[in-house]
Write a protein that holds these residues in place. Structure first.
Motif, PDB file in Angstrom:
ATOM      1  N   ALA B 424       0.832  -1.199   0.000  1.00 26.19           N
ATOM      2  CA  ALA B 424       0.000   0.000   0.000  1.00 26.19           C
ATOM      3  C   ALA B 424       0.867   1.248   0.000  1.00 26.19           C
ATOM      4  O   ALA B 424       0.561   2.232  -0.680  1.00 26.19           O
ATOM      5  CB  ALA B 424      -0.924  -0.016   1.214  1.00 26.19           C
ATOM      6  N   LYS B 425       1.974   1.199   0.757  1.00 20.80           N
ATOM      7  CA  LYS B 425       2.856   2.368   0.809  1.00 20.80           C
ATOM      8  C   LYS B 425       3.440   2.694  -0.561  1.00 20.80           C
ATOM      9  O   LYS B 425       3.631   3.855  -0.903  1.00 20.80           O
ATOM     10  CB  LYS B 425       4.015   2.111   1.792  1.00 20.80           C
ATOM     11  N   ALA B 426       3.746   1.651  -1.323  1.00 23.67           N
ATOM     12  CA  ALA B 426       4.289   1.901  -2.660  1.00 23.67           C
ATOM     13  C   ALA B 426       3.188   2.395  -3.589  1.00 23.67           C
ATOM     14  O   ALA B 426       3.387   3.323  -4.364  1.00 23.67           O
ATOM     15  CB  ALA B 426       4.920   0.633  -3.213  1.00 23.67           C
ATOM     16  N   LEU B 427       2.010   1.784  -3.480  1.00 25.09           N
ATOM     17  CA  LEU B 427       0.942   2.114  -4.421  1.00 25.09           C
ATOM     18  C   LEU B 427       0.388   3.513  -4.220  1.00 25.09           C
ATOM     19  O   LEU B 427      -0.032   4.169  -5.172  1.00 25.09           O
ATOM     20  CB  LEU B 427      -0.192   1.091  -4.297  1.00 25.09           C
ATOM     21  N   ILE B 428       0.395   3.985  -2.986  1.00 23.93           N
ATOM     22  CA  ILE B 428      -0.216   5.283  -2.734  1.00 23.93           C
ATOM     23  C   ILE B 428       0.577   6.402  -3.415  1.00 23.93           C
ATOM     24  O   ILE B 428       0.060   7.485  -3.653  1.00 23.93           O
ATOM     25  CB  ILE B 428      -0.357   5.532  -1.210  1.00 23.93           C
ATOM     26  N   ARG B 429       1.792   6.109  -3.777  1.00 22.67           N
ATOM     27  CA  ARG B 429       2.589   7.115  -4.494  1.00 22.67           C
ATOM     28  C   ARG B 429       2.239   7.170  -5.972  1.00 22.67           C
ATOM     29  O   ARG B 429       2.757   8.007  -6.694  1.00 22.67           O
ATOM     30  CB  ARG B 429       4.082   6.819  -4.340  1.00 22.67           C
ATOM     31  N   ARG B 430       1.380   6.227  -6.428  1.00 20.30           N
ATOM     32  CA  ARG B 430       1.061   6.126  -7.855  1.00 20.30           C
ATOM     33  C   ARG B 430       2.310   6.173  -8.707  1.00 20.30           C
ATOM     34  O   ARG B 430       2.529   7.107  -9.502  1.00 20.30           O
ATOM     35  CB  ARG B 430       0.141   7.286  -8.288  1.00 20.30           C
ATOM     36  N   PRO B 431       3.180   5.187  -8.559  1.00 20.37           N
ATOM     37  CA  PRO B 431       4.452   5.219  -9.289  1.00 20.37           C
ATOM     38  C   PRO B 431       4.234   4.912 -10.765  1.00 20.37           C
ATOM     39  O   PRO B 431       3.161   4.446 -11.153  1.00 20.37           O
ATOM     40  CB  PRO B 431       5.250   4.097  -8.629  1.00 20.37           C
ATOM     41  N   LYS B 432       5.257   5.174 -11.586  1.00 20.92           N
ATOM     42  CA  LYS B 432       5.190   4.789 -12.988  1.00 20.92           C
ATOM     43  C   LYS B 432       5.726   3.384 -13.169  1.00 20.92           C
ATOM     44  O   LYS B 432       5.396   2.697 -14.114  1.00 20.92           O
ATOM     45  CB  LYS B 432       6.014   5.765 -13.839  1.00 20.92           C
ATOM     46  N   LEU B 433       6.619   2.999 -12.252  1.00 22.02           N
ATOM     47  CA  LEU B 433       7.149   1.629 -12.287  1.00 22.02           C
ATOM     48  C   LEU B 433       7.160   1.106 -10.858  1.00 22.02           C
ATOM     49  O   LEU B 433       7.715   1.732  -9.955  1.00 22.02           O
ATOM     50  CB  LEU B 433       8.567   1.622 -12.857  1.00 22.02           C
ATOM     51  N   LEU B 434       6.527  -0.041 -10.685  1.00 23.77           N
ATOM     52  CA  LEU B 434       6.446  -0.643  -9.361  1.00 23.77           C
ATOM     53  C   LEU B 434       7.344  -1.873  -9.362  1.00 23.77           C
ATOM     54  O   LEU B 434       7.239  -2.719 -10.248  1.00 23.77           O
ATOM     55  CB  LEU B 434       4.997  -1.042  -9.089  1.00 23.77           C
ATOM     56  N   VAL B 435       8.237  -1.954  -8.394  1.00 21.16           N
ATOM     57  CA  VAL B 435       9.180  -3.067  -8.336  1.00 21.16           C
ATOM     58  C   VAL B 435       8.922  -3.857  -7.067  1.00 21.16           C
ATOM     59  O   VAL B 435       9.009  -3.307  -5.965  1.00 21.16           O
ATOM     60  CB  VAL B 435      10.633  -2.545  -8.349  1.00 21.16           C
ATOM     61  N   LEU B 436       8.576  -5.120  -7.213  1.00 22.08           N
ATOM     62  CA  LEU B 436       8.196  -5.927  -6.059  1.00 22.08           C
ATOM     63  C   LEU B 436       9.196  -7.051  -5.851  1.00 22.08           C
ATOM     64  O   LEU B 436       9.441  -7.853  -6.752  1.00 22.08           O
ATOM     65  CB  LEU B 436       6.805  -6.531  -6.269  1.00 22.08           C
TER      66      LEU B 436
END
Ligand code: ATP
Ligand code: MG
Lengths: 320, 544
Positions: B424-436
């Motif tokens: 959720a912390k990563a998604l709330i930033r609305r990134p252009k690239l999400l790395v999991l």
């Protein structure tokens, strides 16, 4: 290396005798400083075990030095105990007091523990200053002549040589202990108390033991310190002395390694002392070395040496 | 025969949260017993109760016919060993010393003996050392025993912790997600080890394990207990549990069916001609100090693409992902972000460009509440309050469990809840690239399914995703491309099915004992990689 791991006692005795007699060859005005260096190393090594090894912050090192110095004189002058009986008794007493301090502060950790040990130091200091004839008040106590069975009067020089020998014994004992199940238990409880408990380690007992072990050593250092200075003076055992000791431990490295605890006093105590010609610039010199070592080796000397060793010998280099 | 461990009707509450509310379990002598349940069901809390870390508010525990002692170390001495859900290693000791600590329970030398290294002390120390290295071998630890453990891959920590627990010669072993982060081969190895231990007649061992790896638990356990909301739903044989309606509904989801299905379809590729890709890596090298962990990495990610990176533990997956955000620094090659170089930028500069990494260590702030964690991760975006609320609320629809816990201190969340918070912390930033990095570790099957749906949605919105995974089945059908990383190099890339097929072959090759020939399918790139030699050496050790 094999000999060391098989017969550490033998190795330590040989090394202690060798270094002790080597030290007695040093001219006497220098020997005094060497003796003091030995005392400082003993304290630093003990604190490296307590703070670096078991992760227990303590500012009470000056207090236990005072305990050693005062009680050995009291034991000899008031209780009329011979030197050879008084010293072991004082060391055991210091260890017991340390254990007690460890026990009552069991629930504290980190800065809270450090502050509590400052409280202990202050209470003890006030007690010494207002202890009347027993502690000599603001003037402290004067050392009686030191007599051993075959040596009628022990000179300051021989005390210094003995201090060097005992320093070697301390270092040896600290190294073997840190590399044993008890040393590992200390590091384990420092790193992860819950996981340590699940290995069956009694965390409370181990903390008390760490305090007792190191306080015993520091008391012995306090005894030697009082011997070297022929007495005690309450204004010696201040918080700044404790802070100096902690500085040495931090510069040496807080990983429980003993090597750094031996080297740091050499760099930060012995070097400035030997260049006494520096005069007023001595503190400047001290501060500069302190800054330099910490900037160049941010995790302390032992970690610094280790990374150099790894670079030279590859990752197989053992922990130092 | 009465059970070795009997816990009945356990109750624990933290403030208003009933973490355990009628939990019961019974473990017989020599039994392997599994516990399954959704994230936050109270499984870890139950283990904490059984090891004395959490006080009971109600209920009764008997171990070997006696009540449990009050403090953890006494419980350990009574013969209960455990591992922890998140790594609980001693980072300043070597692997061997870590495991030797496990023998503290039965070694006896006192302070004086240790100091002078008495004869008894030496004998004991030698025995500790010998047994520790035997256990490290048996759990399949792959690194030198004298290696510093801080930087080892997560999976190695797990194995080392199991070895450490076994070192204490326990009668009952409690394992909290022992296979999280292990490769299929390693999972298999652990399963085989646990079975062997159970039937070791000299030292019978009962095992109670918490797992989200459903096939593993069903194939291994004699009995399984399913919990939900702190209470035992049902306890029985794997076959019974698999059929149980309540368990399927609350926990198994589609996993109960033979094959995972109903996964969303893969989207189109967006590597359009002309426009630069979102991210491009050219011949990238990175590592720690002078040691290069990854070399010659080429990678392209288009808008809305999903890329999977698979590979063994320690192949360099985490290093590769961390190098993307500049920690460790890229030592050679180029990283391009929409055609513009970003290697050499600081972590915060890279993150601000719109690259969000959910690291394997999860990067949440343990001392702060869930809500504060979310808010803190939007710092620098200068969101208006309404915008923040809108983003938060839409996220919390995806993670209703997390929303229930919004005022809780993040450090006390369950493993799975922590995982959700990190996402959720990563998604709330609305990134252009999400790395999991290994996002499925510790998540219940139903949540993994939800995660797959979520990732598909994210890609549909044009956000690109890179996932590094051991457990690829859930993302593979969604991904445009997969890469197989081995010893710091990509040894295969292409359609996910092909790459995973290669990985299986590689895995089997490592798991098998009686072939020396390298399977030709692994391809020339692999045979040339330095890993090939290391791997065949390792295989010999494990096979023998
Ligand atoms: N100290 C605490 N304070 C408040 N709530 C807590 C505390 N510890 C645990 N909880 C809550 O209790 C519930 C049970 O947590 P527990 O860790 O036992 O879950 P779990 O079944 O192990 O889940 P997972 O599969 O995600 O690891 C969770 O909702 C958690 O947030
Ligand atoms: Mg858990």
């Amino acid at each position: 290396m094999r000999l060391w791991s098989r017969h550490p006692v033998l190795c330590v005795i040989v090394a202690a005798l060798a270094l002790g007699s080597l030290a007695s060859l040093i001219p006497s005005y220098r020997l005094f400083i060497v003796g003091q260096l030995a005392v400082v190393i003993m304290v630093t090594v003990a604190l490296a075990v307590l703070m670096g090894g078991a992760g227990l912050l303590s500012l009470a090192s000056a207090a236990f030095m005072a305990v050693g110095g005062y009680s050995v004189i009291i034991a000899m002058t008031q209780l009329h105990l011979p030197l050879l009986a008084a010293v072991p008794l004082v060391v055991l007493g210091g260890a017991a007091l340390g254990g007690l301090l460890g026990f009552v502060t069991l629930r504290l950790a980190g800065f809270y523990l450090a502050i509590a040990t400052i409280g202990f130091l202050q209470v003890l200091l006030q007690g010494l200053k207002h202890g009347g004839a027993l502690t000599g008040g603001a003037y402290g106590l004067v050392m009686p002549p030191l007599e051993l069975p075959f040596l009628p009067e022990l000179s300051v020089e021989s005390v210094a040589a003995i201090a060097v020998s005992l320093m070697v014994v301390t270092v040896g004992g600290a190294v073997t202990t840190m590399r044993s199940r008890i040393g590992r238990a200390w590091i384990a409880l420092r790193d992860n108390e819950a996981a340590a408990q699940m290995q069956g380690i009694d965390v409370r007992y181990m903390k008390v033991l760490a305090f007792a072990f190191t306080s015993g050593i520091i008391s012995l250092a306090g005894v030697l310190h009082a011997f070297l200075l022929s007495g005690t003076n309450p204004s010696t055992y201040t918080m700044s002395l404790s802070i100096f000791h902690i500085t040495l431990v931090v510069v040496g490295g807080m990983s429980g390694s003993i090597l750094g605890a031996v080297l740091a006093p050499l760099i930060l105590f012995f070097l400035p002392e030997t260049f006494s010609a520096l005069g007023e610039w001595r503190d400047f010199f001290y501060g500069t070395i302190l800054l330099l070592t910490l900037v160049l080796m941010p995790s302390g000397i032992s970690a610094g040496i280790r990374s150099v060793a790894i670079r030279l010998a590859g990752p197989r280099a053992r922990r130092v | 025969m009465s059970a070795l461990l009997e816990a009945s009707d356990l109750r624990v509450s933290f403030g208003g949260v009933h973490a355990l509310d009628g939990f019961s379990v019974a473990v017989d002598e020599g039994e392997i017993h599994g516990i399954i349940g959704p994230n936050g069901a109270g499984k870890t809390t139950a283990i904490n109760v059984l090891t004395g870390f959490v006080k009971l508010h109600g209920g009764r525990v008997r171990f070997g016919g006696h009540p449990l002692p009050g403090r953890p170390h006494l419980i350990a001495q009574a013969g209960i060993g455990r591992t922890f859900q998140s790594s609980a290693i001693f980072p300043d000791l070597t692997a061997l010393e870590n495991v030797m600590c496990g023998g503290h329970r039965w070694s006896r030398t006192g302070l004086f003996g240790c100091m002078v290294r008495s004869k008894v002390a030496r004998a004991e120390e030698a025995e500790l050392r010998r047994m520790a290295s035997v256990w490290l071998e048996r759990v399949g630890f792959q690194f030198p025993h004298e290696a510093p453990v801080r930087a080892l891959p997560f999976g190695e920590h797990r194995k080392m912790e199991i070895a450490r627990a076994l070192m204490g010669k326990p009668r009952l072993l409690l394992l909290d997600e022992p296979t999280a982060g292990l490769t299929p081969t390693e999972v298999h190895l652990v399963g085989r080890l646990l079975k062997a231990l159970r039937s070791d007649s000299a030292h019978p061992l009962s095992i109670l394990l918490v797992e989200h790896n459903v096939p593993f638990i069903f194939s291994l356990c004699d009995r399984v207990t399913a919990v939900d909301k702190g209470a035992t739903i049902v306890s029985g044989s794997p076959a019974e549990i698999r059929r149980h309606g309540g368990v399927i509904q609350s926990y198994l989801g589609n996993e109960g069916a033979a094959e995972p299905q109903a996964v969303p379809r893969r989207g189109e590729t967006h590597l359009a001609e002309g426009t630069p890709p979102v991210l491009e890596m050219r011949q990238v090298e990175a590592g720690y100090g002078r040691v290069k962990v990854i070399r010659g990495i080429d990678l392209k990610v288009g808008a809305g693409e999903l890329i999977v990176i698979c590979g063994r533990n320690g192949a360099g997956k985490s290093t590769l992902l961390n190098a993307l955000v500049g920690q460790p620094r890229v030592l050679g090659g180029q990283v391009l972000w929409f055609g513009e170089r970003i290697d050499g930028l600081s972590v915060s500069q890279i993150v601000r460009k719109g690259l969000a990494l959910v690291p394997q260590e999860r990067g949440i702030i343990s001392e702060q509440s869930v809500e504060a964690n979310l808010k803190l991760s939007t710092i620098g975006l200068r969101l208006r309050r309404a915008e923040y609320r809108a983003r938060r609320d839409s996220l919390m629809e995806r993670f209703p469990k997390l929303w229930e816990r919004r005022t809780q201190i993040a450090g006390t969340l369950s493993g799975g809840e922590r995982q959700m918070l990190a996402l959720a912390k990563a998604l709330i930033r609305r990134p252009k690239l999400l790395v999991l990095d290994e996002p499925s570790i510790g998540l219940a099957p139903t949540i993994v399914e939800a995660l797959a749906g979520m990732v598909a949605d994210i890609c549909r919105d044009g956000i690109s995703v890179i996932v590094a995974e051991q457990n690829v089945w859930w993302v593979a059908p969604l991904a445009q491309r997969a890469y197989l990383l081995e010893s710091g190099k990509f040894i295969a890339e292409g359609a996910p099915e092909d790459v995973i097929h290669r990985e299986r072959i590689l895995e089997n090759f490592l798991g098998e004992t009686d072939t020396d020939e390298m399977p030709p399918e692994l391809g020339p790139a692999f045979a040339e990689s330095p890993g090939a030699e290391i791997l065949s050496a390792q295989r010999d050790v494990h096979g023998g």
